[in-house]
Design a protein around this motif. Structure first.
Motif, short mmCIF file in Angstrom:
data_model
loop_
_atom_site.label_atom_id
_atom_site.label_comp_id
_atom_site.label_asym_id
_atom_site.label_seq_id
_atom_site.Cartn_x
_atom_site.Cartn_y
_atom_site.Cartn_z
N LYS A 100 0.84 -1.20 0.00
CA LYS A 100 0.00 0.00 0.00
C LYS A 100 0.87 1.25 0.00
O LYS A 100 1.94 1.27 0.60
CB LYS A 100 -0.88 0.04 1.25
CG LYS A 100 -1.72 -1.19 1.48
CD LYS A 100 -3.08 -1.02 0.90
CE LYS A 100 -4.00 -2.15 1.30
NZ LYS A 100 -4.10 -3.21 0.38
N VAL A 101 0.40 2.29 -0.67
CA VAL A 101 1.08 3.58 -0.68
C VAL A 101 0.08 4.64 -0.24
O VAL A 101 -1.03 4.70 -0.75
CB VAL A 101 1.63 3.92 -2.09
CG1 VAL A 101 2.21 5.32 -2.12
CG2 VAL A 101 2.65 2.90 -2.54
N ILE A 102 0.47 5.47 0.71
CA ILE A 102 -0.36 6.59 1.16
C ILE A 102 0.43 7.85 0.87
O ILE A 102 1.58 7.99 1.29
CB ILE A 102 -0.67 6.49 2.67
CG1 ILE A 102 -1.43 5.21 2.98
CG2 ILE A 102 -1.46 7.72 3.13
CD1 ILE A 102 -1.63 4.95 4.46
N LEU A 103 -0.17 8.77 0.17
CA LEU A 103 0.48 10.02 -0.21
C LEU A 103 -0.11 11.16 0.62
O LEU A 103 -1.32 11.31 0.69
CB LEU A 103 0.27 10.30 -1.70
CG LEU A 103 0.81 11.60 -2.24
CD1 LEU A 103 2.34 11.56 -2.25
CD2 LEU A 103 0.29 11.84 -3.64
N VAL A 104 0.75 11.92 1.25
CA VAL A 104 0.33 13.12 1.98
C VAL A 104 0.87 14.30 1.19
O VAL A 104 2.07 14.47 1.07
CB VAL A 104 0.89 13.13 3.43
CG1 VAL A 104 0.47 14.39 4.15
CG2 VAL A 104 0.42 11.89 4.19
N ALA A 105 -0.03 15.10 0.62
CA ALA A 105 0.40 16.19 -0.26
C ALA A 105 -0.50 17.40 -0.09
O ALA A 105 -1.63 17.30 0.38
CB ALA A 105 0.37 15.72 -1.71
N SER A 106 0.03 18.54 -0.49
CA SER A 106 -0.73 19.78 -0.49
C SER A 106 -0.05 20.75 -1.45
O SER A 106 1.16 20.66 -1.66
CB SER A 106 -0.77 20.38 0.91
OG SER A 106 -1.34 21.67 0.87
N GLY A 107 -0.79 21.65 -1.99
CA GLY A 107 -0.22 22.66 -2.87
C GLY A 107 0.32 23.86 -2.10
O GLY A 107 0.82 24.80 -2.68
N LYS A 108 0.23 23.81 -0.80
CA LYS A 108 0.65 24.94 0.03
C LYS A 108 1.65 24.45 1.08
O LYS A 108 1.53 23.34 1.57
CB LYS A 108 -0.57 25.53 0.73
CG LYS A 108 -0.28 26.75 1.55
CD LYS A 108 -1.57 27.30 2.12
CE LYS A 108 -1.39 28.54 2.94
NZ LYS A 108 -0.13 28.76 3.54
N GLY A 109 2.58 25.27 1.40
CA GLY A 109 3.56 24.92 2.43
C GLY A 109 3.08 25.28 3.82
O GLY A 109 2.20 26.12 3.98
N GLY A 110 3.66 24.62 4.82
CA GLY A 110 3.36 24.97 6.20
C GLY A 110 2.02 24.52 6.71
O GLY A 110 1.48 25.10 7.65
N VAL A 111 1.45 23.47 6.11
CA VAL A 111 0.14 23.01 6.55
C VAL A 111 0.20 21.72 7.37
O VAL A 111 -0.83 21.19 7.76
CB VAL A 111 -0.83 22.82 5.35
CG1 VAL A 111 -1.13 24.14 4.70
CG2 VAL A 111 -0.27 21.83 4.35
#
Length: 111
Positions: A41-52
């Motif tokens: 399994k792969v879980i991706l933690v991502a966001s288009g903004k920094g510092g979140v």
């Protein structure tokens, strides 16, 4: 007749414009996902903004998964090119080593 910004458009152009606007948008195909040996399994933690809190969330998720099942192997990859914070959060101080194929060996914590 279609009128845009005070300009009269011919019937032919109007028909082409309407046909173009009514067509479905073309979405590029999703790249083929290649399997990673030994990874289920792969879980991706991502966001288009920094510092979140992406790194904090990823570390907490990894620790929680590992804590739930001690036989479970959990890996973290920090792709932050501006300052990886996962080594600090996971108390890792060593530099990664390379194997014979010049692939980076993961640093270990919580074995």
């Amino acid at each position: 007749m279609l009128q845009v910004v005070g300009v009269n458009m011919s019937k032919r152009f109007t028909h082409q414009f309407r046909r173009l606007m009514s067509t479905k948008k073309v979405v590029p195909p999703t790249p083929k996902r290649l399997p990673i040996p030994g990874v289920d399994k792969v879980i991706l933690v991502a966001s288009g903004k920094g510092g979140v809190g992406k790194s904090t969330t990823a570390v907490n998720l990894a620790v929680a998964l590992r804590g739930k099942d001690q036989t479970c192997k959990v890996g973290l990859l920090d792709a932050d090119v501006y300052g990886p914070s996962l080594p600090m959060m996971m108390n890792l101080n060593d530099s990664p080593e390379l194997n014979e194929q010049e692939m980076m060996l993961p640093l270990m914590n919580m074995e």
